[in-house]
Design an enzyme around this catalytic site. Structure first.
Site, PDB file in Angstrom:
ATOM      1  N   GLU A  22      -6.632   4.278   8.268  1.00  9.92           N
ATOM      2  CA  GLU A  22      -6.530   5.706   7.963  1.00  9.92           C
ATOM      3  C   GLU A  22      -7.825   6.218   7.343  1.00  9.92           C
ATOM      4  O   GLU A  22      -8.216   7.369   7.558  1.00  9.92           O
ATOM      5  CB  GLU A  22      -5.321   5.950   7.040  1.00  9.92           C
ATOM      6  CG  GLU A  22      -4.021   5.755   7.807  1.00  9.92           C
ATOM      7  CD  GLU A  22      -2.837   5.340   6.961  1.00  9.92           C
ATOM      8  OE1 GLU A  22      -2.887   5.441   5.727  1.00  9.92           O
ATOM      9  OE2 GLU A  22      -1.835   4.882   7.563  1.00  9.92           O
TER      10      GLU A  22
ATOM     11  N   GLU B 291      -4.691  -5.348  10.843  1.00  6.71           N
ATOM     12  CA  GLU B 291      -3.657  -4.338  11.047  1.00  6.71           C
ATOM     13  C   GLU B 291      -3.896  -3.627  12.372  1.00  6.71           C
ATOM     14  O   GLU B 291      -4.699  -2.676  12.436  1.00  6.71           O
ATOM     15  CB  GLU B 291      -3.701  -3.308   9.912  1.00  6.71           C
ATOM     16  CG  GLU B 291      -3.504  -3.896   8.536  1.00  6.71           C
ATOM     17  CD  GLU B 291      -3.037  -2.845   7.555  1.00  6.71           C
ATOM     18  OE1 GLU B 291      -1.982  -3.049   6.965  1.00  6.71           O
ATOM     19  OE2 GLU B 291      -3.721  -1.821   7.405  1.00  6.71           O
TER      20      GLU B 291
ATOM     21  N   GLY C 277       3.014  -1.236   4.301  1.00  7.65           N
ATOM     22  CA  GLY C 277       2.980   0.195   4.019  1.00  7.65           C
ATOM     23  C   GLY C 277       4.371   0.704   3.667  1.00  7.65           C
ATOM     24  O   GLY C 277       4.827   0.598   2.533  1.00  7.65           O
ATOM     25  N   GLY C 278       5.074   1.241   4.652  1.00  9.43           N
ATOM     26  CA  GLY C 278       6.378   1.883   4.430  1.00  9.43           C
ATOM     27  C   GLY C 278       7.355   1.035   3.627  1.00  9.43           C
ATOM     28  O   GLY C 278       8.014   1.538   2.710  1.00  9.43           O
TER      29      GLY C 278
ATOM     30  N   ASN D 169       0.862  -1.183   0.000  1.00 14.22           N
ATOM     31  CA  ASN D 169       0.000   0.000   0.000  1.00 14.22           C
ATOM     32  C   ASN D 169       0.900   1.234   0.000  1.00 14.22           C
ATOM     33  O   ASN D 169       1.532   1.532   1.009  1.00 14.22           O
ATOM     34  CB  ASN D 169      -0.880  -0.047   1.263  1.00 14.22           C
ATOM     35  CG  ASN D 169      -1.676   1.228   1.463  1.00 14.22           C
ATOM     36  OD1 ASN D 169      -1.788   2.057   0.560  1.00 14.22           O
ATOM     37  ND2 ASN D 169      -2.239   1.397   2.657  1.00 14.22           N
ATOM     38  N   TRP D 170       0.931   1.922  -1.134  1.00  8.84           N
ATOM     39  CA  TRP D 170       1.819   3.087  -1.245  1.00  8.84           C
ATOM     40  C   TRP D 170       1.255   4.294  -0.512  1.00  8.84           C
ATOM     41  O   TRP D 170       1.950   5.300  -0.374  1.00  8.84           O
ATOM     42  CB  TRP D 170       2.025   3.469  -2.707  1.00  8.84           C
ATOM     43  CG  TRP D 170       2.752   2.453  -3.545  1.00  8.84           C
ATOM     44  CD1 TRP D 170       3.228   1.220  -3.144  1.00  8.84           C
ATOM     45  CD2 TRP D 170       3.110   2.586  -4.934  1.00  8.84           C
ATOM     46  NE1 TRP D 170       3.840   0.590  -4.194  1.00  8.84           N
ATOM     47  CE2 TRP D 170       3.781   1.397  -5.314  1.00  8.84           C
ATOM     48  CE3 TRP D 170       2.913   3.575  -5.895  1.00  8.84           C
ATOM     49  CZ2 TRP D 170       4.263   1.190  -6.612  1.00  8.84           C
ATOM     50  CZ3 TRP D 170       3.383   3.365  -7.183  1.00  8.84           C
ATOM     51  CH2 TRP D 170       4.061   2.196  -7.528  1.00  8.84           C
ATOM     52  N   LYS D 171       0.018   4.269  -0.106  1.00 16.03           N
ATOM     53  CA  LYS D 171      -0.653   5.427   0.501  1.00 16.03           C
ATOM     54  C   LYS D 171      -0.505   6.642  -0.435  1.00 16.03           C
ATOM     55  O   LYS D 171      -0.512   6.470  -1.645  1.00 16.03           O
ATOM     56  CB  LYS D 171      -0.107   5.689   1.902  1.00 16.03           C
ATOM     57  CG  LYS D 171      -0.103   4.416   2.756  1.00 16.03           C
ATOM     58  CD  LYS D 171       0.129   4.666   4.183  1.00 16.03           C
ATOM     59  CE  LYS D 171       0.191   3.324   4.919  1.00 16.03           C
ATOM     60  NZ  LYS D 171       0.212   3.471   6.351  1.00 16.03           N
TER      61      LYS D 171
ATOM     62  N   HIS E  58      -9.177   0.563   5.461  1.00 11.45           N
ATOM     63  CA  HIS E  58      -7.885   0.830   6.097  1.00 11.45           C
ATOM     64  C   HIS E  58      -8.111   1.772   7.292  1.00 11.45           C
ATOM     65  O   HIS E  58      -8.961   2.658   7.237  1.00 11.45           O
ATOM     66  CB  HIS E  58      -6.925   1.458   5.084  1.00 11.45           C
ATOM     67  CG  HIS E  58      -5.515   1.518   5.583  1.00 11.45           C
ATOM     68  ND1 HIS E  58      -5.086   2.478   6.466  1.00 11.45           N
ATOM     69  CD2 HIS E  58      -4.453   0.702   5.356  1.00 11.45           C
ATOM     70  CE1 HIS E  58      -3.804   2.267   6.749  1.00 11.45           C
ATOM     71  NE2 HIS E  58      -3.402   1.192   6.084  1.00 11.45           N
TER      72      HIS E  58
ATOM     73  N   SER F  98       4.114  -2.380  10.367  1.00 10.01           N
ATOM     74  CA  SER F  98       5.580  -2.382  10.511  1.00 10.01           C
ATOM     75  C   SER F  98       6.212  -3.707  10.123  1.00 10.01           C
ATOM     76  O   SER F  98       7.172  -4.158  10.755  1.00 10.01           O
ATOM     77  CB  SER F  98       5.975  -1.970  11.932  1.00 10.01           C
ATOM     78  OG  SER F  98       5.509  -0.667  12.209  1.00 10.01           O
TER      79      SER F  98
ATOM     80  N   GLY G 227       3.004   1.946  10.867  1.00  7.98           N
ATOM     81  CA  GLY G 227       3.920   3.066  10.687  1.00  7.98           C
ATOM     82  C   GLY G 227       4.636   3.478  11.952  1.00  7.98           C
ATOM     83  O   GLY G 227       5.246   4.548  12.011  1.00  7.98           O
TER      84      GLY G 227
HETATM   85  C1  PEP Z   1      -0.416  -0.045   6.383  1.00 10.58           C
HETATM   86  O1  PEP Z   1      -0.634   1.147   6.461  1.00 10.58           O
HETATM   87  O2  PEP Z   1      -1.225  -0.800   5.804  1.00 10.58           O
HETATM   88  C2  PEP Z   1       0.797  -0.551   6.993  1.00 10.58           C
HETATM   89  C3  PEP Z   1       0.841  -1.813   7.324  1.00 10.58           C
HETATM   90  O3  PEP Z   1       1.811   0.357   7.179  1.00 10.58           O
HETATM   91  P1  PEP Z   1       3.288   0.040   7.733  1.00 10.58           P
HETATM   92  O4  PEP Z   1       3.757  -1.223   7.061  1.00 10.58           O
HETATM   93  O5  PEP Z   1       4.092   1.230   7.325  1.00 10.58           O
HETATM   94  O6  PEP Z   1       3.174  -0.119   9.212  1.00 10.58           O
END
Ligand code: PEP
Length: 255
Positions: A99, A169, A236-237, A9-11, A97, A215, A175
């Site tokens: 967010e 999640e 994510g990241g 997920n590039w956000k 998600h 993470s 993050g």
């Molecule tokens: C996400 O936002 O779906 C996620 C898992 O982010 P991160 O891997 O950066 O914690």
């Protein structure tokens, strides 16, 4: 055998050129995918057609949107419909998600409506759930996540669920650099599977792909993905760097 998936997920990151380069670098390092071990890339809306074109002719790697409208079409300025996404080349859409739930106030009802809209258009859904830190600290995470699952997916039948993947999640792990332990992930994934089994029976529950997100990195992915109820990750990241994303994919293909 249920599917294993690593989804990135590039956000709201990367312009079109940066996205193109990232997909090129992922494709050049990719190996080991099969019908049961797949990769999904979820860039921002404006990238979807470009990413899908880059993935054309490849196997077992798909394009996803990060969100969609709950409405089919019409006067909804700024919204993007599931039909538009499908026609741009998306095969998946991420719904729910944390967010979207937190910053855009998307509640259970709207998420169930978006899921229905996506499934009826022919998109597969990655349905996200997960508890905030205060719920985890209070020890009621199973009930909290169970309720998200019931509200989000109990309205669909077993056939429809074949086109849905769940991503657990924990919000306190997204993050933050703070990953759930593999035991915490396994316990919650087993609980989610039991919530599905209660409504649909063991066969449907055993077939459901349940991803972990929060993470996840190349260093912790092998231990997380080794858990019997963890079927891959929503990343994510670490999905923004080809090397890291490929490292996480390698942890899935090694299982
Ligand atoms: C996400 O936002 O779906 C996620 C898992 O982010 P991160 O891997 O950066 O914690």
């Amino acid at each position: 055998m249920r599917k294993k998936i690593v989804a990135g997920n590039w956000k709201m990151n990367l312009n079109l050129n940066e996205g193109k380069t990232l997909v090129q670098n992922i494709l050049s390092g990719l190996s080991g995918l099969t019908d049961n071990k797949q990769v999904v890339i979820a860039p921002p809306f404006v990238h979807i057609a470009q990413t899908a074109a880059q993935l054309q002719g490849t196997s077992n790697i798909f394009t996803a949107a990060q969100n969609c409208s709950s409405e089919a079409s019409g006067a909804y300025t700024g919204e993007v419909s599931t039909d538009m996404l499908l026609s741009a080349g998306a095969q998946y859409v991420i719904i729910g998600h944390s967010e979207r739930r937190e910053y855009f106030k998307e509640d259970d009802a709207i998420l169930a409506k978006k899921t229905a809209q996506a499934l009826s258009t022919g998109l597969k859904v990655i349905f996200c759930c997960g508890e905030p830190l205060e719920v985890r600290d209070g020890g009621t995470q199973n009930e909290y996540v169970g309720n998200q699952i019931k509200a989000g997916i109990y309205g669909f039948n077993a056939d429809q669920l074949q086109n849905l993947v769940i991503a657990y999640e924990p919000i306190w792990a997204i993050g933050t650099g703070r990953t759930a332990s593999s035991q915490q992930a396994q316990d919650m994934h087993a609980h989610i599977r039991s919530v599905i089994a209660n409504q649909y029976g063991n066969v449907v529950a055993e077939q459901m792909t349940i991803l972990y997100g929060g993470s996840c990195k190349p260093s912790n992915a092998p231990e997380l993905f080794a858990c019997p109820d963890v079927d891959g990750g929503l990343i994510g990241g670490a999905a923004l760097k080809a090397e890291d994303f490929l490292g996480i994919i390698a942890a899935m293909t090694a299982i």
